[in-house]
Write an enzyme that holds these catalytic residues in place. Structure first.
Site, PDB file in Angstrom:
ATOM      1  N   GLY A  24       0.831  -1.190   0.000  1.00 58.34           N
ATOM      2  CA  GLY A  24       0.000   0.000   0.000  1.00 58.34           C
ATOM      3  C   GLY A  24       0.863   1.236   0.000  1.00 58.34           C
ATOM      4  O   GLY A  24       2.054   1.182   0.308  1.00 58.34           O
ATOM      5  N   GLY A  44       0.854   4.864   1.670  1.00 60.00           N
ATOM      6  CA  GLY A  44       0.234   5.786   2.602  1.00 60.00           C
ATOM      7  C   GLY A  44       0.565   7.207   2.191  1.00 60.00           C
ATOM      8  O   GLY A  44       1.383   7.443   1.310  1.00 60.00           O
ATOM      9  N   GLU A  45      -0.100   8.121   2.856  1.00 55.83           N
ATOM     10  CA  GLU A  45       0.117   9.532   2.589  1.00 55.83           C
ATOM     11  C   GLU A  45       1.557   9.923   2.947  1.00 55.83           C
ATOM     12  O   GLU A  45       2.141  10.807   2.355  1.00 55.83           O
ATOM     13  CB  GLU A  45      -0.864  10.296   3.479  1.00 55.83           C
ATOM     14  N   PHE A  46       2.130   9.225   3.939  1.00 54.85           N
ATOM     15  CA  PHE A  46       3.440   9.638   4.432  1.00 54.85           C
ATOM     16  C   PHE A  46       4.547   8.658   4.116  1.00 54.85           C
ATOM     17  O   PHE A  46       5.674   8.834   4.539  1.00 54.85           O
ATOM     18  CB  PHE A  46       3.383   9.836   5.951  1.00 54.85           C
ATOM     19  N   GLY A  47       4.221   7.593   3.418  1.00 52.77           N
ATOM     20  CA  GLY A  47       5.253   6.629   3.097  1.00 52.77           C
ATOM     21  C   GLY A  47       4.641   5.298   2.728  1.00 52.77           C
ATOM     22  O   GLY A  47       3.441   5.102   2.835  1.00 52.77           O
ATOM     23  N   VAL A  83       3.721   1.267   2.626  1.00 53.28           N
ATOM     24  CA  VAL A  83       3.411   0.180   3.549  1.00 53.28           C
ATOM     25  C   VAL A  83       3.920  -1.102   2.894  1.00 53.28           C
ATOM     26  O   VAL A  83       3.592  -1.393   1.753  1.00 53.28           O
ATOM     27  CB  VAL A  83       1.894   0.076   3.824  1.00 53.28           C
ATOM     28  N   ASP A 126     -10.213  10.274  11.166  1.00 49.46           N
ATOM     29  CA  ASP A 126     -10.082   9.866   9.764  1.00 49.46           C
ATOM     30  C   ASP A 126     -10.729   8.502   9.560  1.00 49.46           C
ATOM     31  O   ASP A 126     -10.189   7.633   8.889  1.00 49.46           O
ATOM     32  CB  ASP A 126      -8.596   9.845   9.375  1.00 49.46           C
ATOM     33  N   ARG A 158     -11.497   3.112   3.821  1.00 48.19           N
ATOM     34  CA  ARG A 158     -10.110   2.854   3.393  1.00 48.19           C
ATOM     35  C   ARG A 158      -9.196   2.607   4.593  1.00 48.19           C
ATOM     36  O   ARG A 158      -8.114   2.049   4.450  1.00 48.19           O
ATOM     37  CB  ARG A 158      -9.574   4.037   2.570  1.00 48.19           C
ATOM     38  N   ASN A 159      -9.629   3.042   5.776  1.00 51.08           N
ATOM     39  CA  ASN A 159      -8.820   2.828   6.983  1.00 51.08           C
ATOM     40  C   ASN A 159      -9.316   1.655   7.834  1.00 51.08           C
ATOM     41  O   ASN A 159      -8.957   1.524   8.991  1.00 51.08           O
ATOM     42  CB  ASN A 159      -8.766   4.097   7.821  1.00 51.08           C
ATOM     43  N   ASP A 205      -4.992   3.420  11.603  1.00 51.79           N
ATOM     44  CA  ASP A 205      -4.705   4.844  11.365  1.00 51.79           C
ATOM     45  C   ASP A 205      -5.272   5.785  12.405  1.00 51.79           C
ATOM     46  O   ASP A 205      -5.547   6.935  12.096  1.00 51.79           O
ATOM     47  CB  ASP A 205      -5.296   5.285  10.015  1.00 51.79           C
TER      48      ASP A 205
HETATM   49  P1  ADP Z   1      -2.050   6.119   5.182  1.00 49.13           P
HETATM   50  O1  ADP Z   1      -3.231   6.271   6.068  1.00 49.13           O
HETATM   51  O2  ADP Z   1      -0.777   6.675   5.710  1.00 49.13           O
HETATM   52  O3  ADP Z   1      -2.375   6.604   3.814  1.00 49.13           O
HETATM   53  P2  ADP Z   1      -2.602   3.364   5.528  1.00 49.13           P
HETATM   54  O4  ADP Z   1      -2.208   2.949   6.886  1.00 49.13           O
HETATM   55  O5  ADP Z   1      -4.061   3.626   5.352  1.00 49.13           O
HETATM   56  O6  ADP Z   1      -1.758   4.570   5.042  1.00 49.13           O
HETATM   57  O7  ADP Z   1      -2.130   2.209   4.546  1.00 49.13           O
HETATM   58  C1  ADP Z   1      -2.318   2.279   3.142  1.00 49.13           C
HETATM   59  C2  ADP Z   1      -2.749   0.911   2.618  1.00 49.13           C
HETATM   60  O8  ADP Z   1      -1.784  -0.088   2.957  1.00 49.13           O
HETATM   61  C3  ADP Z   1      -4.052   0.402   3.234  1.00 49.13           C
HETATM   62  O9  ADP Z   1      -5.182   0.899   2.550  1.00 49.13           O
HETATM   63  C4  ADP Z   1      -3.923  -1.093   3.098  1.00 49.13           C
HETATM   64  O10 ADP Z   1      -4.313  -1.525   1.826  1.00 49.13           O
HETATM   65  C5  ADP Z   1      -2.422  -1.317   3.294  1.00 49.13           C
HETATM   66  N1  ADP Z   1      -2.149  -1.637   4.720  1.00 49.13           N
HETATM   67  C6  ADP Z   1      -1.851  -0.779   5.711  1.00 49.13           C
HETATM   68  N2  ADP Z   1      -1.669  -1.399   6.893  1.00 49.13           N
HETATM   69  C7  ADP Z   1      -1.866  -2.712   6.654  1.00 49.13           C
HETATM   70  C8  ADP Z   1      -1.839  -3.902   7.485  1.00 49.13           C
HETATM   71  N3  ADP Z   1      -1.584  -3.819   8.789  1.00 49.13           N
HETATM   72  N4  ADP Z   1      -2.096  -5.081   6.886  1.00 49.13           N
HETATM   73  C9  ADP Z   1      -2.388  -5.145   5.570  1.00 49.13           C
HETATM   74  N5  ADP Z   1      -2.428  -4.083   4.744  1.00 49.13           N
HETATM   75  C10 ADP Z   1      -2.172  -2.870   5.268  1.00 49.13           C
HETATM   76 MG    MG Z   2      -5.067   5.444   5.695  1.00 45.01          MG
END
Ligand code: ADP
Ligand code: MG
Length: 447
Positions: free
Chosen positions: A201, A203-206, A208, A311, A315-316, A329
């Site tokens: 994935g 994320g907004e800050f980096g 995953v 938030d 999606r979270n 999140d």
């Molecule tokens: P951000 O909120 O910083 O944008 P997220 O934590 O929402 O990032 O993560 C982005 C994406 O990464 C999620 O929508 C999901 O698909 C995947 N992801 C994040 N954390 C997990 C996790 N613990 N297990 C499986 N997938 C994850």
């Molecule tokens: Mg998120």
């Protein structure tokens, strides 16, 4: 205390030394962190894995305590050795009494934007200019780093062009080392045991990434920018305070490459993708209700801990192999100090009073929960289809609310509508929502 039960996957800290284990028992020292593998037959015994050695063995539950929560504290720093704007002479003062490898970093007075690494050796302090070069930092134009944390980590392992390897950080007066505090409480993980895999994935800050930590599947959020990483400590601190089956579990953090936040891995990804890729044909209404109930229970727990999510959105929400929905999140929105323009706010999920007056509360989370219900029962559609952000804000003021998604049970739509009451006090609590959803599920079973 003796009655405490530790579910599999729980990370605990040992209360005493146990250095002469009997056959099959685990050896450990006071303050070590272990992961529960399973409860075994017999009074309060567990099979557990030692986080440092990777060994597995038996131990008795009363030897264990919960990891302490990390308090949000602005003095808690990922870069305690960063002294900001002090002069070269002041830096020399700070590095007294002399000690080989004692160091600090300051902002350059002569070259604004650059940094200076000050290192003590043989009673002398050497000042190394750290230049910005095409978005990276470098002392010798040979080694480049994306941030100061990485640079310091590197020179603590290798001397390179310096007069000595960095040995001991000199903390800025009043600053506490986040690394030390995290280690003391049992939240610091070991980089050596982590294997990183595919990106799952963005994320907004980096990114995953998927990974594995001593055989356990994990998800790792990597925050590269050191300033953001510092701000992320706050989110991490919130995660150390909570433990619930419907909240994504923080396993620990690693201070490397900025910051690694290591979480349990949820194999079925986020709720939006889960629903979009499967659709009506594969996900029965009962499953939708179960997801909604999971989220409401997780949020009820957060509310009881006086934590506001800010938030909450599909999606979270992440889905486990066993189809359990978990909230992730939390605390994130605080990382991003949004101004009153609210450009970075998830407008379509945010309650009117939060958008307009920055009034975030559990009741504004309830509004977002209503949107999440709508997303769920529309199988992952984006809310307010075809409306611009500006139109949404205006229409809501005039009393407009979204129509029910196709095929949505009227009772569920009624729940959404009460989450979208303009007056926060009129919205239900997460406890109330939980009760209503449980009733709805019973009703569904009855027909
Ligand atoms: P951000 O909120 O910083 O944008 P997220 O934590 O929402 O990032 O993560 C982005 C994406 O990464 C999620 O929508 C999901 O698909 C995947 N992801 C994040 N954390 C997990 C996790 N613990 N297990 C499986 N997938 C994850
Ligand atoms: Mg998120």
């Amino acid at each position: 205390m003796s009655g405490k039960h530790w579910p599999p996957g729980t990370q605990c800290v040992t209360k005493h030394d146990h250095t002469k284990p009997k056959a099959q028992e685990l050896a450990f020292r006071k303050g070590d962190v272990v992961t529960i593998v399973e409860a075994v037959e017999g009074k309060g015994w567990y099979r557990a894995r030692h986080n440092e050695t990777g060994q597995e063995g038996l131990l008795v539950g009363r030897m264990l305590r919960q990891r302490g929560a990390i308090r949000v504290d602005p003095k808690l720093s990922l870069m305690p050795w960063f002294h900001g704007k002090i002069s070269g002479a002041q830096a020399v003062q700070e590095l007294q009494p002399p000690e080989d490898g004692l160091f600090l970093v300051r902002q350059s007075e002569r070259h604004p934007g650059d940094y200076v690494l000050c290192v003590s050796r043989g009673g002398q302090v050497t000042h190394y200019r750290v230049r910005h070069e095409e978005g990276t930092l470098s002392i010798d134009s040979l080694h480049h780093f994306s941030n100061l944390i990485d640079m310091i980590e590197h020179y603590m392992k290798e001397q390179g062009a310096l007069c000595t390897k960095l040995v001991k950080p000199k903390p800025k007066p009043g600053m506490k080392s986040a690394e030390k505090e995290l280690a003391k409480a049992g939240w610091l993980m070991n980089l050596q045991h982590l294997t990183l895999g595919d990106r799952i994935g963005q994320g907004e800050f980096g990114d995953v990434l998927q990974g594995s930590y001593m055989g356990q599947k994990v998800a790792v959020k990597n925050i590269k920018c050191d300033v953001t990483a510092q701000a992320f400590l706050a989110e991490t601190a919130a995660m150390t305070k909570v433990q619930h089956k419907n909240l994504v579990c923080l396993l620990g953090v690693i201070l490397h490459n900025g910051l690694y936040i290591v979480m349990e891995f949820l194999s079925r990804g986020n709720l939006v993708n889960f629903l979009r890729t499967r659709g009506r044909a594969l996900v029965p209404a009962r499953q939708l209700l179960l997801f909604a109930l999971d989220v409401a229970q997780g949020m009820d727990y957060l509310e009881s801990k006086k934590l506001v999510h800010r938030d909450l959105a599909a999606r979270n929400i992440l889905i486990s192999e066993e189809n359990v929905a978990k909230v992730s999140d939390f605390g994130l929105a605080r990382v991003n100090p949004k101004g009153t323009d609210g450009t970075l706010l998830p407008v379509k999920w945010t309650a009117p009073e939060a958008l307009k007056h920055n009034k975030f509360s559990s009741k504004s989370d309830v509004w977002s929960y209503g949107i999440l219900l709508w997303e769920t029962f529309s199988f992952g559609r984006a809310p307010y289809p075809k409306l611009s952000l500006k139109e949404v804000t205006e229409l809501l003021e005039q009393g407009y609310r979204m129509e029910p998604p196709e095929g949505c049970p009227p009772t569920v739509y009624a729940l959404m509508r009460c989450c979208w009451e303009m007056e926060p006090g009129k919205r239900p609590s997460f406890k109330k929502l939980t009760e209503k959803l449980q009733k709805e599920l019973k009703h569904l079973r009855g027909v």
